[in-house]
Design a protein around this motif. Structure first.
Motif, PDB file in Angstrom:
ATOM      1  N   THR A   4       0.834  -1.207   0.000  1.00  0.00           N
ATOM      2  CA  THR A   4       0.000   0.000   0.000  1.00  0.00           C
ATOM      3  C   THR A   4       0.867   1.255   0.000  1.00  0.00           C
ATOM      4  O   THR A   4       0.574   2.221  -0.728  1.00  0.00           O
ATOM      5  N   ASP A   5       1.931   1.258   0.795  1.00  0.00           N
ATOM      6  CA  ASP A   5       2.852   2.400   0.818  1.00  0.00           C
ATOM      7  C   ASP A   5       3.504   2.609  -0.548  1.00  0.00           C
ATOM      8  O   ASP A   5       3.649   3.739  -1.013  1.00  0.00           O
ATOM      9  N   ILE A   6       3.885   1.515  -1.177  1.00  0.00           N
ATOM     10  CA  ILE A   6       4.529   1.597  -2.494  1.00  0.00           C
ATOM     11  C   ILE A   6       3.553   2.167  -3.515  1.00  0.00           C
ATOM     12  O   ILE A   6       3.892   3.076  -4.276  1.00  0.00           O
ATOM     13  N   ASN A  11       1.876   6.518  -7.077  1.00  0.00           N
ATOM     14  CA  ASN A  11       0.784   7.345  -7.608  1.00  0.00           C
ATOM     15  C   ASN A  11       0.982   8.839  -7.382  1.00  0.00           C
ATOM     16  O   ASN A  11       0.206   9.645  -7.896  1.00  0.00           O
ATOM     17  N   LEU A  12       2.025   9.233  -6.671  1.00  0.00           N
ATOM     18  CA  LEU A  12       2.340  10.655  -6.519  1.00  0.00           C
ATOM     19  C   LEU A  12       2.930  11.244  -7.802  1.00  0.00           C
ATOM     20  O   LEU A  12       2.962  12.456  -7.969  1.00  0.00           O
ATOM     21  N   TYR A  13       3.372  10.379  -8.708  1.00  0.00           N
ATOM     22  CA  TYR A  13       4.078  10.829  -9.912  1.00  0.00           C
ATOM     23  C   TYR A  13       3.258  10.525 -11.160  1.00  0.00           C
ATOM     24  O   TYR A  13       2.590   9.504 -11.247  1.00  0.00           O
ATOM     25  N   LYS A  14       3.375  11.403 -12.146  1.00  0.00           N
ATOM     26  CA  LYS A  14       2.623  11.256 -13.388  1.00  0.00           C
ATOM     27  C   LYS A  14       3.340  10.397 -14.427  1.00  0.00           C
ATOM     28  O   LYS A  14       2.839  10.228 -15.522  1.00  0.00           O
ATOM     29  N   ALA A  40      -3.349  -0.942  -9.615  1.00  0.00           N
ATOM     30  CA  ALA A  40      -3.501   0.214  -8.734  1.00  0.00           C
ATOM     31  C   ALA A  40      -2.875   1.490  -9.282  1.00  0.00           C
ATOM     32  O   ALA A  40      -3.198   2.577  -8.818  1.00  0.00           O
ATOM     33  N   THR A  41      -1.999   1.354 -10.283  1.00  0.00           N
ATOM     34  CA  THR A  41      -1.329   2.553 -10.806  1.00  0.00           C
ATOM     35  C   THR A  41      -1.637   2.818 -12.274  1.00  0.00           C
ATOM     36  O   THR A  41      -1.497   3.946 -12.729  1.00  0.00           O
ATOM     37  N   GLY A  42      -1.961   1.772 -13.024  1.00  0.00           N
ATOM     38  CA  GLY A  42      -2.173   1.926 -14.457  1.00  0.00           C
ATOM     39  C   GLY A  42      -0.889   2.181 -15.226  1.00  0.00           C
ATOM     40  O   GLY A  42      -0.905   2.530 -16.400  1.00  0.00           O
ATOM     41  N   LYS A  43       0.234   2.002 -14.567  1.00  0.00           N
ATOM     42  CA  LYS A  43       1.531   2.278 -15.188  1.00  0.00           C
ATOM     43  C   LYS A  43       2.161   0.989 -15.729  1.00  0.00           C
ATOM     44  O   LYS A  43       1.844  -0.106 -15.281  1.00  0.00           O
ATOM     45  N   LYS A  44       3.058   1.145 -16.690  1.00  0.00           N
ATOM     46  CA  LYS A  44       3.855   0.028 -17.177  1.00  0.00           C
ATOM     47  C   LYS A  44       4.964  -0.233 -16.168  1.00  0.00           C
ATOM     48  O   LYS A  44       5.402   0.679 -15.458  1.00  0.00           O
ATOM     49  N   ILE A  45       5.430  -1.474 -16.145  1.00  0.00           N
ATOM     50  CA  ILE A  45       6.435  -1.870 -15.162  1.00  0.00           C
ATOM     51  C   ILE A  45       7.684  -2.377 -15.875  1.00  0.00           C
ATOM     52  O   ILE A  45       7.614  -3.240 -16.753  1.00  0.00           O
ATOM     53  N   ALA A  46       8.816  -1.805 -15.465  1.00  0.00           N
ATOM     54  CA  ALA A  46      10.124  -2.249 -15.956  1.00  0.00           C
ATOM     55  C   ALA A  46      10.932  -2.733 -14.767  1.00  0.00           C
ATOM     56  O   ALA A  46      10.670  -2.361 -13.623  1.00  0.00           O
ATOM     57  N   ILE A  47      11.925  -3.560 -15.044  1.00  0.00           N
ATOM     58  CA  ILE A  47      12.817  -4.046 -14.001  1.00  0.00           C
ATOM     59  C   ILE A  47      14.241  -4.055 -14.528  1.00  0.00           C
ATOM     60  O   ILE A  47      14.469  -4.325 -15.713  1.00  0.00           O
ATOM     61  N   GLU A  48      15.186  -3.715 -13.667  1.00  0.00           N
ATOM     62  CA  GLU A  48      16.598  -3.925 -13.965  1.00  0.00           C
ATOM     63  C   GLU A  48      17.096  -4.967 -12.982  1.00  0.00           C
ATOM     64  O   GLU A  48      17.057  -4.757 -11.772  1.00  0.00           O
ATOM     65  N   THR A  49      17.534  -6.094 -13.510  1.00  0.00           N
ATOM     66  CA  THR A  49      17.892  -7.253 -12.714  1.00  0.00           C
ATOM     67  C   THR A  49      19.225  -7.821 -13.170  1.00  0.00           C
ATOM     68  O   THR A  49      19.620  -7.648 -14.322  1.00  0.00           O
ATOM     69  N   ASN A  50      19.893  -8.540 -12.282  1.00  0.00           N
ATOM     70  CA  ASN A  50      21.121  -9.231 -12.688  1.00  0.00           C
ATOM     71  C   ASN A  50      20.801 -10.523 -13.431  1.00  0.00           C
ATOM     72  O   ASN A  50      21.684 -11.164 -13.979  1.00  0.00           O
ATOM     73  N   GLY A  51      19.535 -10.921 -13.432  1.00  0.00           N
ATOM     74  CA  GLY A  51      19.095 -12.069 -14.221  1.00  0.00           C
ATOM     75  C   GLY A  51      19.208 -13.412 -13.541  1.00  0.00           C
ATOM     76  O   GLY A  51      18.911 -14.440 -14.144  1.00  0.00           O
ATOM     77  N   THR A  52      19.611 -13.445 -12.285  1.00  0.00           N
ATOM     78  CA  THR A  52      19.865 -14.732 -11.618  1.00  0.00           C
ATOM     79  C   THR A  52      18.616 -15.357 -11.005  1.00  0.00           C
ATOM     80  O   THR A  52      18.692 -16.467 -10.479  1.00  0.00           O
ATOM     81  N   ASN A  53      17.491 -14.661 -11.060  1.00  0.00           N
ATOM     82  CA  ASN A  53      16.229 -15.199 -10.547  1.00  0.00           C
ATOM     83  C   ASN A  53      15.165 -15.133 -11.630  1.00  0.00           C
ATOM     84  O   ASN A  53      15.141 -14.200 -12.421  1.00  0.00           O
ATOM     85  N   ARG A  54      14.280 -16.114 -11.641  1.00  0.00           N
ATOM     86  CA  ARG A  54      13.149 -16.070 -12.569  1.00  0.00           C
ATOM     87  C   ARG A  54      12.255 -14.895 -12.196  1.00  0.00           C
ATOM     88  O   ARG A  54      12.169 -14.522 -11.028  1.00  0.00           O
ATOM     89  N   LEU A  55      11.585 -14.348 -13.189  1.00  0.00           N
ATOM     90  CA  LEU A  55      10.714 -13.195 -12.963  1.00  0.00           C
ATOM     91  C   LEU A  55       9.250 -13.589 -13.138  1.00  0.00           C
ATOM     92  O   LEU A  55       8.926 -14.434 -13.976  1.00  0.00           O
TER      93      LEU A  55
END
Length: 154
Positions: A4-6, A11-14, A40-55
């Motif tokens: 909820t905090d996240i 949602n504070l940002y456009k 809850a945000t309607g935004k697209k989601i990106a991730i930067e990962t080292n790739g060592t875990n399944r997503l």
């Protein structure tokens, strides 16, 4: 932070995108969180990962920044991400050819090479010039920079 905090903070940002990064974000997310973040945000989601875990499914853009080829690494971590939209490599002078064989790399995966940023100005400039030369010599790479470091933004 709670979910909820996240959501409240996002949602504070456009901005149209939420980028999950810092440390290794794949250790802290699951499919339920990704679904909640989308809803809850309607935004697209990106991730930067080292790739060592399944997503989990539902991530719109995946950047794999493998830690392979770095001199003080013991062994080569196994890349478990199945698909990468881009691969971003920190250039420390390592052989670069193996990055084109990563299992997450597809025909359309963008390949970025980034100079290793260090505090010492002379070494930093040397690293930058080496990376620029490598990108100019191999058009499969695109130059990437950590702009915030060059601008002095923490």
């Amino acid at each position: 932070m709670t979910d909820t905090d996240i959501i409240r903070a996002v949602n504070l940002y456009k901005a149209d995108w939420v980028v999950l990064t810092g440390g290794e974000p794949s250790l802290y997310i699951d499919a339920d969180f990704i679904r909640l973040l989308h809803q809850a945000t309607g935004k697209k989601i990106a991730i930067e990962t080292n790739g060592t875990n399944r997503l989990p499914d539902g991530i719109d853009w995946i950047t794999v920044s493998p830690k392979t080829g770095i001199d003080d690494m013991i062994g080569e971590p196994e890349i478990k991400v199945e698909h990468a939209d881009e691969i971003k490599v920190v250039d420390v002078g390592q052989d670069l050819e193996s990055y084109f064989d990563l299992p997450c790399r597809g025909e359309k995966t963008l390949m970025y090479l980034q100079p290793c940023y260090v505090a010492d100005k002379k070494t930093r400039e040397s690293n930058t010039m080496r990376t620029v030369r490598r990108v100019l010599q191999d058009p499969r790479w695109t130059l990437s920079l950590q702009i915030h470091r060059y601008l002095g933004i923490p």
